[in-house]
Every structure is written in structure tokens, then in C-alpha cells.
Design a protein around this motif. Structure first.
Motif, PDB file in Angstrom:
ATOM      1  N   THR A 111       0.826  -1.207   0.000  1.00 48.87           N
ATOM      2  CA  THR A 111       0.000   0.000   0.000  1.00 48.87           C
ATOM      3  C   THR A 111       0.858   1.255   0.000  1.00 48.87           C
ATOM      4  O   THR A 111       0.489   2.267  -0.607  1.00 48.87           O
ATOM      5  N   HIS A 112       2.012   1.195   0.661  1.00 49.78           N
ATOM      6  CA  HIS A 112       2.901   2.354   0.637  1.00 49.78           C
ATOM      7  C   HIS A 112       3.487   2.563  -0.750  1.00 49.78           C
ATOM      8  O   HIS A 112       3.635   3.704  -1.204  1.00 49.78           O
ATOM      9  N   PHE A 113       3.809   1.476  -1.446  1.00 48.10           N
ATOM     10  CA  PHE A 113       4.332   1.599  -2.810  1.00 48.10           C
ATOM     11  C   PHE A 113       3.311   2.309  -3.697  1.00 48.10           C
ATOM     12  O   PHE A 113       3.654   3.216  -4.461  1.00 48.10           O
ATOM     13  N   THR A 114       2.049   1.909  -3.580  1.00 50.35           N
ATOM     14  CA  THR A 114       0.994   2.547  -4.372  1.00 50.35           C
ATOM     15  C   THR A 114       0.858   4.014  -4.014  1.00 50.35           C
ATOM     16  O   THR A 114       0.732   4.885  -4.892  1.00 50.35           O
ATOM     17  N   LEU A 115       0.885   4.310  -2.723  1.00 51.36           N
ATOM     18  CA  LEU A 115       0.769   5.692  -2.266  1.00 51.36           C
ATOM     19  C   LEU A 115       1.915   6.543  -2.799  1.00 51.36           C
ATOM     20  O   LEU A 115       1.699   7.651  -3.318  1.00 51.36           O
ATOM     21  N   ALA A 116       3.130   6.043  -2.680  1.00 49.32           N
ATOM     22  CA  ALA A 116       4.300   6.804  -3.126  1.00 49.32           C
ATOM     23  C   ALA A 116       4.305   6.993  -4.641  1.00 49.32           C
ATOM     24  O   ALA A 116       4.883   7.967  -5.144  1.00 49.32           O
ATOM     25  N   ASP A 117       3.657   6.079  -5.365  1.00 43.93           N
ATOM     26  CA  ASP A 117       3.671   6.115  -6.824  1.00 43.93           C
ATOM     27  C   ASP A 117       2.474   6.883  -7.410  1.00 43.93           C
ATOM     28  O   ASP A 117       2.370   7.024  -8.625  1.00 43.93           O
ATOM     29  N   THR A 118       1.603   7.398  -6.547  1.00 45.15           N
ATOM     30  CA  THR A 118       0.385   8.074  -7.000  1.00 45.15           C
ATOM     31  C   THR A 118       0.545   9.591  -6.878  1.00 45.15           C
ATOM     32  O   THR A 118       0.877  10.090  -5.799  1.00 45.15           O
ATOM     33  N   PRO A 119       0.325  10.342  -7.958  1.00 43.55           N
ATOM     34  CA  PRO A 119       0.426  11.810  -7.882  1.00 43.55           C
ATOM     35  C   PRO A 119      -0.536  12.369  -6.844  1.00 43.55           C
ATOM     36  O   PRO A 119      -1.706  11.959  -6.794  1.00 43.55           O
ATOM     37  N   HIS A 137      -3.940   6.864   0.069  1.00 43.69           N
ATOM     38  CA  HIS A 137      -3.626   7.338   1.415  1.00 43.69           C
ATOM     39  C   HIS A 137      -4.478   6.605   2.448  1.00 43.69           C
ATOM     40  O   HIS A 137      -3.977   6.143   3.487  1.00 43.69           O
ATOM     41  N   ALA A 138      -5.765   6.484   2.160  1.00 43.11           N
ATOM     42  CA  ALA A 138      -6.666   5.786   3.079  1.00 43.11           C
ATOM     43  C   ALA A 138      -6.272   4.313   3.207  1.00 43.11           C
ATOM     44  O   ALA A 138      -6.294   3.740   4.309  1.00 43.11           O
TER      45      ALA A 138
END
Length: 224
Positions: A111-119, A137-138
């Protein structure tokens, strides 16, 4: 038939919830059945169920005198909510770290990878946070809480985070916080300490993350 009814209830629930978080239903606004039935093309019974469920999430208040209303907001309530969140979410995170569940840690990393990769900011309107980032984030924060091993503790912590969404969405400060913080670094720090099993540091980093948002919101509300 029950499946269709449940689907319709969830559909209306999602719409009302989105209107509350989007500010189309204002803080403290009374929720009268007649206009709601027309706006959402729903029966009184269905809307009563929807509003009761939103009350459980902290987005709506129910009282014998007023009926249903959107939860009011205030600085005092925000400060109380923040303090409580720091205690409860910190406890949930600490328990997750102590349990050391591999599947939980894997979910955190994912989930952190997705968060960090999302504008984070909308290119068309830089004052807006993108819906995709909001979801990512959620998901990351939900993952932090989900490893505690207690459904009751998880439910309480999740309800508090939902209440905090009211302030993040309704406050003009949230659109001006980037200059005073680095959300990506904050999330990375929380993750690093969590994965390393450093409970005290992880809980402290999460508390600082929660508190900083509140500090910026309160400061903005006091600004001329």
C-alpha cells in the motif's frame, strides 16, 4: 431480493457520504427526509438506515430534538479528536508491530508503494488532492491499523479516521499544507520504523503525522 435491497442501500450510502465529505452537505446541516428522498430518489426507510449507518461512522449526529444532522465541526472537537486518534491509532499500530505478522507487513509495503507512486496534486487544479491519492492514502493508513488483531480496536480506530476526513475535506488549510510538510517523507518514516519493528519510533512518527495536520488546520483557521 435482499441482495438488490442491500445494493441500493449501499449506493445511496456512498452518495450521501460523498456529499458530506465533499461539503455539499454542510457541517451542522439538518438532514430532512423530504428533500433527501427527492435528491437521492429513496424512501424514508432506506434513508433512515443510511443516516443511522453514517451516524455510526461519525459523519452524522442523531438526536431526539434535532433528528439527523451532519456532524458539526469545531477547533475544540478537532483537538479532542486528534488527541484520541493519537492514542488509539498508536495502540493499534503498536499491537501490529508486536504481533509481527508477515502478511500484514507485506500489505503495508504494497500500500505504501501505491501511495508513493500516486500523484498527490491534480495537474488541472494544483489546489486539489487527486481522488486516486486519497484512496491510496486511506489504504495505507487502514493497513497500519489492520494488524492490531482486535476487531473492536480496529473498528474504533477506523471510525476516528473517518471523523477526521470531515476536517481534512472541509478545511481550506489542507490545500496549503504542502509548503509546511513533506507527506511522502512522513509516510516513508512511519513505514520504515514499522517494518524494522521499532514500535516506539513508529508510534511517535504516526502521532507526529496526525498532529501536524491538525496544527496546520488550526493555524489556518486563526489566520486573517
Amino acid at each position: 431480493m435482499p441482495t438488490s435491497a442491500k445494493t441500493r442501500t449501499d449506493e445511496v450510502l456512498d452518495r450521501v457520504r460523498a456529499d458530506i465529505l465533499g461539503g455539499r452537505l454542510a457541517p451542522g446541516e439538518r438532514l430532512k427526509f423530504a428533500p433527501l428522498c427527492q435528491a437521492y430518489d429513496a424512501s424514508v426507510g432506506l434513508l433512515r438506515e443510511v443516516l443511522s449507518r453514517l451516524a455510526e461512522q461519525g459523519l452524522v449526529l442523531a438526536s431526539p430534538q434535532v433528528g439527523f444532522q451532519v456532524t458539526p465541526i469545531s477547533v475544540d472537537d478537532l483537538l479532542d479528536l486528534t488527541s484520541t486518534r493519537m492514542d488509539i491509532e498508536g495502540l493499534a499500530l503498536r499491537r501490529g508491530i508486536e504481533r509481527g505478522d508477515t502478511a500484514w507487513r507485506a500489505r503495508l509495503v504494497a500500500t505504501h508503494f501505491t501511495l508513493a507512486d500516486t500523484p498527490r496534486r491534480d495537474q488541472a487544479d494544483p489546489t486539489r488532492v487527486t481522488p486516486a491519492w486519497e484512496i491510496a492514502h486511506a489504504d495505507f493508513h487502514d493497513a497500519l491499523l489492520s494488524g492490531c488483531g482486535s476487531p473492536r480496536l480496529y473498528a474504533i480506530a477506523t471510525a476516528l479516521r473517518t471523523s477526521a476526513c470531515l476536517y481534512r475535506r472541509w478545511s481550506e488549510a489542507i490545500d496549503a499544507t504542502d509548503a509546511a510538510r513533506d507527506p511522502a517523507l512522513e509516510h516513508a518514516t512511519i513505514l520504515r520504523h514499522t517494518i524494522d519493528g521499532e514500535a516506539d519510533a513508529a508510534v511517535a512518527a504516526l502521532a507526529a503525522h496526525i498532529e501536524l495536520t491538525t496544527t496546520l488546520i488550526v493555524a489556518s483557521r486563526k489566520s486573517p
